[in-house]
Design a protein around this motif. Sequence first.
Motif, PDB file in Angstrom:
ATOM      1  N   CYS A  88       1.396   9.207 -15.535  1.00  0.00           N
ATOM      2  CA  CYS A  88       1.756  10.385 -14.743  1.00  0.00           C
ATOM      3  C   CYS A  88       3.143  10.896 -15.104  1.00  0.00           C
ATOM      4  CB  CYS A  88       1.687  10.055 -13.252  1.00  0.00           C
ATOM      5  SG  CYS A  88      -0.004   9.884 -12.621  1.00  0.00           S
ATOM      6  N   GLN A 146      -1.843   6.244  -6.694  1.00  0.00           N
ATOM      7  CA  GLN A 146      -2.435   4.930  -6.890  1.00  0.00           C
ATOM      8  C   GLN A 146      -1.356   3.852  -6.761  1.00  0.00           C
ATOM      9  OE1 GLN A 146      -5.818   4.296  -7.252  1.00  0.00           O
ATOM     10  NE2 GLN A 146      -5.808   6.463  -6.637  1.00  0.00           N
ATOM     11  N   THR A 150       0.811  -1.215   0.000  1.00  0.00           N
ATOM     12  CA  THR A 150       0.000   0.000   0.000  1.00  0.00           C
ATOM     13  C   THR A 150       0.848   1.272   0.000  1.00  0.00           C
ATOM     14  OG1 THR A 150      -0.127  -0.181   2.413  1.00  0.00           O
ATOM     15  CG2 THR A 150      -1.966  -1.092   1.130  1.00  0.00           C
ATOM     16  N   CYS A 152       3.868   6.071 -12.247  1.00  0.00           N
ATOM     17  CA  CYS A 152       3.273   5.243 -13.281  1.00  0.00           C
ATOM     18  C   CYS A 152       3.496   5.943 -14.616  1.00  0.00           C
ATOM     19  CB  CYS A 152       1.789   5.006 -13.016  1.00  0.00           C
ATOM     20  SG  CYS A 152       0.761   6.508 -13.054  1.00  0.00           S
ATOM     21  N   CYS A 206      -0.324  10.454  -8.755  1.00  0.00           N
ATOM     22  CA  CYS A 206      -1.744  10.080  -8.586  1.00  0.00           C
ATOM     23  C   CYS A 206      -1.989   9.286  -7.311  1.00  0.00           C
ATOM     24  CB  CYS A 206      -2.232   9.298  -9.800  1.00  0.00           C
ATOM     25  SG  CYS A 206      -1.479   7.647  -9.975  1.00  0.00           S
ATOM     26  N   VAL A 256       3.366   3.480  -4.239  1.00  0.00           N
ATOM     27  CA  VAL A 256       2.369   4.193  -5.041  1.00  0.00           C
ATOM     28  C   VAL A 256       3.044   5.223  -5.940  1.00  0.00           C
ATOM     29  CG1 VAL A 256       0.570   3.891  -3.293  1.00  0.00           C
ATOM     30  CG2 VAL A 256       2.015   5.938  -3.244  1.00  0.00           C
ATOM     31  N   CYS A 257       2.329   5.664  -6.953  1.00  0.00           N
ATOM     32  CA  CYS A 257       2.789   6.732  -7.845  1.00  0.00           C
ATOM     33  C   CYS A 257       2.825   8.042  -7.059  1.00  0.00           C
ATOM     34  CB  CYS A 257       1.855   6.844  -9.050  1.00  0.00           C
ATOM     35  SG  CYS A 257       2.161   8.294 -10.091  1.00  0.00           S
TER      36      CYS A 257
END
Length: 303
Positions: A173, A154, A145, A170, A152, A148-149
């Motif tokens: 992005c 995510q 978790t 990512c 964003c 992440v990017c």
Amino acid sequence: MPLSYEIYSAKHSKNDQTKMTTAQFDCQYCTASLLGKKYVLKDDNAYCVSCYDRIFSNYCEECKEPIESDSKDLCYKQKHWHEGCFKCTKCKHSLVEKPFAAKDERLLCTECYSNECSSKCFKCKRTIMPGSRKMEFKGNYWHETCFVCELCLQPIGTKPLISKENGNYCLPCFEKKFAHYCNFCNKVISSGGIMFHDQQWHRECFLCSGCRKELCEEEFMSKDDYPFCMDCYNHLYAKRCAACTKPITGLRGAKFICFQDRQWHSECFNCGKCAISLVGEGFLTQSTEIFCRKCGSGVDTDI
């Protein structure tokens, strides 16, 4: 795994139908009578408690004392502990009926094992607990978790990504925030690339404007802001040496001589009679020939 022993107390029953000799109730080791006393059976042999403890007791890994028959014997990998000695090596909390782990022959509770041996998340710096899913990238670890990017936020998971000094992105992005576009194909340049006249190309898109040969590993020349391989440039644009007729490119700082509408490589600018170099010297010309002053003194020259 705890080991248990059954301790019996021997006595005659008034209802026994078979008469037993007292020898049947003697300790197998010291031969003392077991009538009216507690004893332990092992391999169908009876032992008084004292003899059994002396002969068969295991020794505790922690306190090194024997684990007597009236105590619980906790066993792990052929090693034995008293119930009260079976503790975490680090925090000293009991491990009886609790999960634990072993490292370098030490027993640790799950919390101590995690703090000492588990990976730390590169993002939040907290321990990644054993059994939980973790992500690895460039030698570092993340909670799933936390991986992440940066833009964003995510989870990236196993999707393609591009790493920058300030984090991982990512692809959508990264293109939105950082990407440059190829001057040839107008597609994103995600890594590498060629810079020419303040414009960027993919390495495979940076081609000779004449023959379309890739130039990323080649020497090239520019003409009117277009790149050309040496063969095409020499064929299309390079001036020719008046002496050897080979192209004059000026590559790697090579010097050349210009006079009127003619050019020479520096090493070709020699007297047409004695072949002495005329670079930096006075010279005379006759038609297409050049001469040093000495050789040209007897020749009708243009200068």
